[in-house]
Scaffold this motif. Structure first.
Motif, PDB file in Angstrom:
ATOM      1  N   SER A 260       0.719  -1.275   0.016  1.00 50.78           N
ATOM      2  CA  SER A 260      -0.227  -0.065   0.215  1.00 50.78           C
ATOM      3  C   SER A 260       0.845   1.352  -0.136  1.00 50.78           C
ATOM      4  CB  SER A 260      -0.763   0.067   1.210  1.00 50.78           C
ATOM      5  OG  SER A 260      -0.238  -0.076   2.453  1.00 50.78           O
ATOM      6  N   THR A 261       0.100   2.245  -0.545  1.00 50.58           N
ATOM      7  CA  THR A 261       1.050   3.731  -0.660  1.00 50.58           C
ATOM      8  C   THR A 261       0.128   4.482   0.260  1.00 50.58           C
ATOM      9  OG1 THR A 261       1.893   3.006  -2.850  1.00 50.58           O
ATOM     10  CG2 THR A 261       1.930   5.419  -2.066  1.00 50.58           C
ATOM     11  N   ASN A 262       0.800   5.433   1.164  1.00 48.53           N
ATOM     12  CA  ASN A 262       0.143   6.173   1.993  1.00 48.53           C
ATOM     13  C   ASN A 262       0.598   7.607   1.863  1.00 48.53           C
ATOM     14  OD1 ASN A 262      -1.259   3.959   3.462  1.00 48.53           O
ATOM     15  ND2 ASN A 262       0.787   3.651   4.602  1.00 48.53           N
ATOM     16  N   LEU A 263      -0.413   8.756   2.121  1.00 48.67           N
ATOM     17  CA  LEU A 263       0.213  10.034   2.002  1.00 48.67           C
ATOM     18  C   LEU A 263       0.435  10.358   3.616  1.00 48.67           C
ATOM     19  CD1 LEU A 263      -2.297  11.865  -0.230  1.00 48.67           C
ATOM     20  CD2 LEU A 263       0.182  11.026  -0.838  1.00 48.67           C
ATOM     21  N   VAL A 264       1.719  10.897   4.055  1.00 46.30           N
ATOM     22  CA  VAL A 264       1.966  11.190   5.272  1.00 46.30           C
ATOM     23  C   VAL A 264       2.595  12.531   5.314  1.00 46.30           C
ATOM     24  CG1 VAL A 264       2.254   8.571   5.965  1.00 46.30           C
ATOM     25  CG2 VAL A 264       4.255  10.045   5.139  1.00 46.30           C
ATOM     26  N   VAL A 265       2.309  13.296   6.646  1.00 45.54           N
ATOM     27  CA  VAL A 265       2.972  14.594   6.765  1.00 45.54           C
ATOM     28  C   VAL A 265       3.237  14.803   8.444  1.00 45.54           C
ATOM     29  CG1 VAL A 265       0.803  15.866   7.048  1.00 45.54           C
ATOM     30  CG2 VAL A 265       2.955  16.876   6.346  1.00 45.54           C
ATOM     31  N   GLU A 266       3.933  15.595   8.788  1.00 44.78           N
ATOM     32  CA  GLU A 266       4.217  15.911  10.257  1.00 44.78           C
ATOM     33  C   GLU A 266       2.757  16.472  10.987  1.00 44.78           C
ATOM     34  OE1 GLU A 266       8.480  16.077   8.402  1.00 44.78           O
ATOM     35  OE2 GLU A 266       6.011  16.673   7.730  1.00 44.78           O
ATOM     36  N   ARG A 267       2.686  15.980  12.121  1.00 47.92           N
ATOM     37  CA  ARG A 267       1.377  16.575  12.797  1.00 47.92           C
ATOM     38  C   ARG A 267       1.333  17.729  12.976  1.00 47.92           C
ATOM     39  NH1 ARG A 267      -0.536  13.324  16.484  1.00 47.92           N
ATOM     40  NH2 ARG A 267       0.820  11.696  16.186  1.00 47.92           N
ATOM     41  N   TRP A 268       2.347  18.539  12.920  1.00 46.54           N
ATOM     42  CA  TRP A 268       1.990  19.934  13.105  1.00 46.54           C
ATOM     43  C   TRP A 268       1.732  20.685  12.052  1.00 46.54           C
ATOM     44  CZ3 TRP A 268       6.631  16.916  14.498  1.00 46.54           C
ATOM     45  CH2 TRP A 268       6.513  16.351  15.686  1.00 46.54           C
ATOM     46  N   ALA A 269       1.595  19.934  10.809  1.00 46.97           N
ATOM     47  CA  ALA A 269       0.905  20.724   9.796  1.00 46.97           C
ATOM     48  C   ALA A 269      -0.819  20.720   9.698  1.00 46.97           C
ATOM     49  CB  ALA A 269       1.419  20.079   8.439  1.00 46.97           C
ATOM     50  N   GLN A 299       5.229  11.138  15.257  1.00 46.32           N
ATOM     51  CA  GLN A 299       5.212  12.553  14.723  1.00 46.32           C
ATOM     52  C   GLN A 299       4.700  12.740  13.359  1.00 46.32           C
ATOM     53  OE1 GLN A 299       9.734  12.693  14.289  1.00 46.32           O
ATOM     54  NE2 GLN A 299      10.153  12.731  16.735  1.00 46.32           N
ATOM     55  N   TYR A 300       3.944  11.587  13.000  1.00 45.01           N
ATOM     56  CA  TYR A 300       3.202  11.877  11.718  1.00 45.01           C
ATOM     57  C   TYR A 300       1.863  11.676  11.561  1.00 45.01           C
ATOM     58  CZ  TYR A 300       8.098  12.065  10.007  1.00 45.01           C
ATOM     59  OH  TYR A 300       9.407  12.734   9.521  1.00 45.01           O
ATOM     60  N   VAL A 301       1.258  12.094  10.616  1.00 40.46           N
ATOM     61  CA  VAL A 301      -0.455  11.592  10.610  1.00 40.46           C
ATOM     62  C   VAL A 301      -0.291  10.978   9.115  1.00 40.46           C
ATOM     63  CG1 VAL A 301      -1.351  13.125  12.179  1.00 40.46           C
ATOM     64  CG2 VAL A 301      -1.024  13.739   9.841  1.00 40.46           C
ATOM     65  N   LYS A 302      -1.562  10.032   8.807  1.00 39.03           N
ATOM     66  CA  LYS A 302      -1.553   9.447   7.614  1.00 39.03           C
ATOM     67  C   LYS A 302      -3.003  10.288   6.946  1.00 39.03           C
ATOM     68  CE  LYS A 302      -1.918   5.107   7.221  1.00 39.03           C
ATOM     69  NZ  LYS A 302      -2.536   3.524   7.431  1.00 39.03           N
ATOM     70  N   ILE A 303      -2.618  10.782   5.550  1.00 38.14           N
ATOM     71  CA  ILE A 303      -3.875  11.898   5.290  1.00 38.14           C
ATOM     72  C   ILE A 303      -4.709  10.603   4.384  1.00 38.14           C
ATOM     73  CG2 ILE A 303      -4.307  13.358   3.344  1.00 38.14           C
ATOM     74  CD1 ILE A 303      -2.787  14.484   5.707  1.00 38.14           C
ATOM     75  N   MET A 304      -5.916  10.561   5.083  1.00 32.06           N
ATOM     76  CA  MET A 304      -6.898   9.673   4.337  1.00 32.06           C
ATOM     77  C   MET A 304      -7.507  10.322   3.241  1.00 32.06           C
ATOM     78  SD  MET A 304      -6.134   7.277   6.273  1.00 32.06           S
ATOM     79  CE  MET A 304      -7.406   6.015   5.735  1.00 32.06           C
ATOM     80  N   SER A 305      -7.846  11.663   3.257  1.00 30.41           N
ATOM     81  CA  SER A 305      -8.584  12.318   2.159  1.00 30.41           C
ATOM     82  C   SER A 305      -8.413  13.744   2.345  1.00 30.41           C
ATOM     83  CB  SER A 305     -10.108  11.766   2.209  1.00 30.41           C
ATOM     84  OG  SER A 305     -10.879  12.451   3.435  1.00 30.41           O
ATOM     85  N   GLY A 306      -8.516  14.628   1.106  1.00 36.14           N
ATOM     86  CA  GLY A 306      -8.563  15.888   1.327  1.00 36.14           C
ATOM     87  C   GLY A 306      -7.117  16.365   0.312  1.00 36.14           C
ATOM     88  N   PRO A 319       5.512  21.980  17.846  1.00 38.43           N
ATOM     89  CA  PRO A 319       5.948  20.345  18.109  1.00 38.43           C
ATOM     90  C   PRO A 319       6.200  20.661  19.785  1.00 38.43           C
ATOM     91  CG  PRO A 319       7.442  21.115  16.396  1.00 38.43           C
ATOM     92  CD  PRO A 319       6.603  22.384  16.719  1.00 38.43           C
ATOM     93  N   LYS A 320       5.685  19.635  20.175  1.00 43.86           N
ATOM     94  CA  LYS A 320       5.861  19.392  21.889  1.00 43.86           C
ATOM     95  C   LYS A 320       6.810  18.291  22.255  1.00 43.86           C
ATOM     96  CE  LYS A 320       1.166  21.250  22.657  1.00 43.86           C
ATOM     97  NZ  LYS A 320      -0.247  20.635  23.214  1.00 43.86           N
ATOM     98  N   GLN A 321       7.359  17.598  21.376  1.00 46.58           N
ATOM     99  CA  GLN A 321       8.283  16.245  21.866  1.00 46.58           C
ATOM    100  C   GLN A 321       9.680  17.103  22.150  1.00 46.58           C
ATOM    101  OE1 GLN A 321       7.899  13.573  18.793  1.00 46.58           O
ATOM    102  NE2 GLN A 321       6.937  12.205  20.174  1.00 46.58           N
ATOM    103  N   SER A 322      10.232  16.526  22.873  1.00 48.20           N
ATOM    104  CA  SER A 322      11.648  17.002  23.321  1.00 48.20           C
ATOM    105  C   SER A 322      12.413  16.581  22.060  1.00 48.20           C
ATOM    106  CB  SER A 322      12.021  16.560  24.444  1.00 48.20           C
ATOM    107  OG  SER A 322      12.012  15.341  24.781  1.00 48.20           O
ATOM    108  N   GLY A 323      13.598  17.034  21.768  1.00 53.33           N
ATOM    109  CA  GLY A 323      14.562  16.475  21.029  1.00 53.33           C
ATOM    110  C   GLY A 323      13.983  16.476  19.489  1.00 53.33           C
ATOM    111  N   TRP A 324      13.004  17.518  19.177  1.00 55.72           N
ATOM    112  CA  TRP A 324      12.486  17.707  17.798  1.00 55.72           C
ATOM    113  C   TRP A 324      13.551  18.670  16.994  1.00 55.72           C
ATOM    114  CZ3 TRP A 324       9.907  15.710  14.131  1.00 55.72           C
ATOM    115  CH2 TRP A 324       9.560  16.598  12.891  1.00 55.72           C
ATOM    116  N   ASN A 325      14.001  18.475  15.866  1.00 56.93           N
ATOM    117  CA  ASN A 325      15.224  18.919  15.312  1.00 56.93           C
ATOM    118  C   ASN A 325      14.328  20.016  14.236  1.00 56.93           C
ATOM    119  OD1 ASN A 325      17.343  19.802  14.010  1.00 56.93           O
ATOM    120  ND2 ASN A 325      17.473  18.115  12.541  1.00 56.93           N
ATOM    121  N   ARG A 326      14.548  21.546  14.794  1.00 63.19           N
ATOM    122  CA  ARG A 326      14.250  22.609  14.158  1.00 63.19           C
ATOM    123  C   ARG A 326      15.105  22.915  13.138  1.00 63.19           C
ATOM    124  NH1 ARG A 326       9.683  24.613  17.029  1.00 63.19           N
ATOM    125  NH2 ARG A 326       9.916  26.659  16.160  1.00 63.19           N
TER     126      ARG A 326
END
Length: 347
Positions: A260-269, A299-306, A319-326
């Motif tokens: 399967s192929t998924n569309l993913v993006v960081e959850r902060w978007a 750190q990610y979400v899967k885009i189901m539609s849109g 981002p709330k997680q420690s260690g996130w690389n800005r």
């Protein structure tokens, strides 16, 4: 004395003023930098990731059937009725050994039986009939015959050759389909199902994938020389290019579930409105687009539609997680080590 004290007071006052000026300037520029940091924009790109749920395999393919041509008794070859590459049918006589003695013994036995039918007992005839079957078997053993429909893959015998019993002189194969036995780790055996798709890649045809399926596997495992417990599953290929021959090597994978192929993006978007409806904002146009999402790691979400993929989105939450690389203001972010991989691990 009074002037000295006055000068000292003035000096202290100037020092205090300078200190306050430095502190004030520091606070001013600090606030300015913080404000600038807060107003710098961060973007994320929606990308595709391929998920494969597979078992990796390797081995060599074998013909559907294979027969080693062997002499069943010793003797001299009197006829070779085929050559390498010939197609043969089940029961065809391929090689004939001298059977003069065997046929004489059978003929003499038949003559003796005819005499016994006139003066002998019924029991004696029964014993002679059993003996006749043994003589017939010896006549048949002077022939090498095909046990199935196939092709002469190899032949190394000629008229006049003297053969010993069990001498191998050739091979017949049936290439209607190909099979292979592959090692499956004990931890993966429970995932096997009949007719699961198997994808084969052959060094002889690097740019082509051949499709097969799982046929069977035993109810018991075995321990390899490495000390690993495995089960040898049987896989099969019904249709394959003619360039692929028995004993060719391959690598492959058993598909436990479709790729399967998924569309993913960081959850902060992703942002959420008052009705808890997820949405994103396109970086280029500022357009707000409703989306449906599912969690995809930390750190990610899967885009189901849109969305369709490759859209560049504005950051909507911090981002709330420690260690996130800005990495860089106003540029696309990349996950810090330990983030979701571009392709899910193969199994």
């Amino acid at each position: 004395m009074a002037k000295s004290k006055s000068k000292k007071k003035i000096t202290i006052t100037i020092i205090i003023i300078l200190i306050l000026a430095v502190i004030g300037g520091g606070l001013f520029f600090g606030r300015k930098l913080m404000k600038k940091a807060k107003t710098s924009e961060v973007f994320y790109t929606v990308r595709e990731e391929t998920y494969e749920n597979i078992i990796e395999i390797s081995g060599t393919v074998s013909a559907a059937q294979s027969q080693t041509l062997q002499a069943l008794s010793s003797g001299t070859v009197t006829a070779v009725n085929v050559k390498a590459g010939d197609r043969v049918k089940k029961g065809d006589i391929l090689i004939q050994l001298d059977d003069t003695t065997e046929k004489y013994n059978l003929a003499k036995h038949d003559y003796d039986m005819d005499t016994t039918r006139i003066s002998g007992s019924r029991r004696q005839l029964e014993l002679m009939e059993t003996q006749r079957n043994a003589l017939l078997r010896k006549v048949e053993d002077r022939k090498v015959t095909a046990t199935f429909d196939g092709i002469i893959a190899q032949l190394d015998v000629a008229v006049g050759d003297s053969l010993e019993a069990k001498d191998s002189v050739g091979v017949i194969v049936n290439k209607d389909y190909l099979t292979a036995e592959v090692e499956i780790a004990e931890t993966d055996v429970s995932k096997l199902k009949l007719n699961q798709k198997v994808l084969f890649t052959f060094p002889a045809m690097k740019n082509e994938v051949v499709t097969g399926y799982v046929v069977s596997w035993p109810a018991v495992g075995e321990i390899t020389s490495r000390g690993a417990t495995i089960v040898k599953a049987k896989v099969r290929i019904d249709e394959y290019p003619e360039q692929i021959l028995p004993n060719y090597s391959f690598t492959g994978k058993i598909e436990l579930s479709p790729t399967s192929t998924n569309l993913v993006v960081e959850r902060w978007a992703i942002g959420y409105d008052d009705n808890k409806q997820a949405y994103v904002i396109l970086a280029k146009t500022g357009e707000k687009i409703p989306v449906k999402v599912k969690n995809y790691g930390n750190q990610y979400v899967k885009i189901m539609s849109g969305l369709k993929g490759n859209e560049v989105l504005k950051q909507l939450t911090e981002p709330k997680q420690s260690g996130w690389n800005r990495q860089g203001s106003g540029k696309n972010r990349t996950p810090a080590p330990g983030g979701a991989p571009a392709q899910m691990p193969r199994r």
